[in-house]
Motif scaffolding. Structure first.
Motif: not given
Length: 264
Positions: A180-198
């Motif tokens: 979705v992101l690199f395909y149309p040309g974006f430079d993709v940064l590492p994701p910010f992931v929040i785990y165990r939200t409960s």
């Protein structure tokens, strides 16, 4: 800088809602211009269908790609699609924020991608020949812009570790980050992931905001994921497979990330 936040969560009082508000305030306090596409609040139409283009014969067979191509080229797209495309062109950085539902983005955000990423805008651009296979995967309409995911998930971080039952988080997010992101040309940064939200109490929320704030402060300094560009020589064209000497013996998603660059 101009930042577009595409946000997909139905509950404003949720953890995601609080993180969205924090993100906007942090970026604006740093002097950036921010637009938010709050898809649920916008009552975004998620389905890609014949109603997305005007002026087509009522009895015509609907062809998703060709109808999209004609509508984009001839200025016959629905206005909601046009406005989101304008936001993407305006933005220097795009953030997609969503909860991980069934190993992917919510349907409303997938529908945003399907409708806004029109043929001629996000795909189907550039020369297709034995030397090039379009401007994509590192090139394209959105090249030169940055993108990042903010993702929440109920699973533990260990569930998404290299040997975790859910699969490595980089693999789970690969179709979004690479496709979705690199395909149309974006430079993709590492994701910010929040785990165990409960298990989010006040202290952990404060720590999460501190870490997210640092990532937002560093948006323009953070090194992007080193995805291999399609037309850089790593892939045989038109087969679009890695050359034998590139990532020799390696298969799967990881082969499409340059480990040498990734380790710098």
């Amino acid at each position: 800088m101009n930042v577009l936040l595409v946000y997909a969560h139905p509950e404003p009082k949720s953890l995601n809602g609080s993180l969205k508000d924090f993100t906007v305030k942090r970026l604006e306090a740093a002097g950036h211009q921010v637009q938010v596409s709050d898809l649920y609040a916008m009552d975004w139409k998620a389905s890609l269908d014949a109603d997305d283009s005007f002026g087509r014969p009522a009895d015509a067979r609907f062809d998703p790609s060709q109808d999209s191509k004609r509508a984009f080229k001839e200025g016959r797209q629905r206005q909601d699609i046009v406005l989101e495309q304008e936001k993407l062109l305006w933005a220097d950085t795009v953030i997609l924020q969503f909860p991980l539902w069934w190993f992917s983005m919510p349907a409303i955000l997938k529908g945003w991608v399907e409708r806004v990423y029109a043929y001629g805008f996000a795909y189907g651009v550039g020369e297709h020949s034995d030397a090039r296979w379009g401007d994509r995967y590192g090139e394209g309409t959105l090249a030169g812009k940055r993108a990042m995911l903010i993702v929440t998930t109920g699973g533990w971080e260990s569930h998404y570790s290299p040997r975790g039952i859910n699969g490595p988080i980089d693999d789970v997010l690969f179709p979004i980050q690479h496709g979705v992101l690199f395909y149309p040309g974006f430079d993709v940064l590492p994701p910010f992931v929040i785990y165990r939200t409960s298990r989010m109490d006040e202290a952990r929320f404060s720590a999460t905001c501190e870490a997210l704030g640092q990532r937002l402060d560093d948006l323009w300094e953070t090194a992007p994921i080193a995805f291999r560009a399609q037309n850089s020589g790593a892939y045989d064209i038109p087969q679009l497979t890695l050359r034998d000497e590139i990532a020799a013996g390696q298969m799967g998603f990881a082969a499409h990330v340059s480990q040498a660059a990734h380790s710098l």
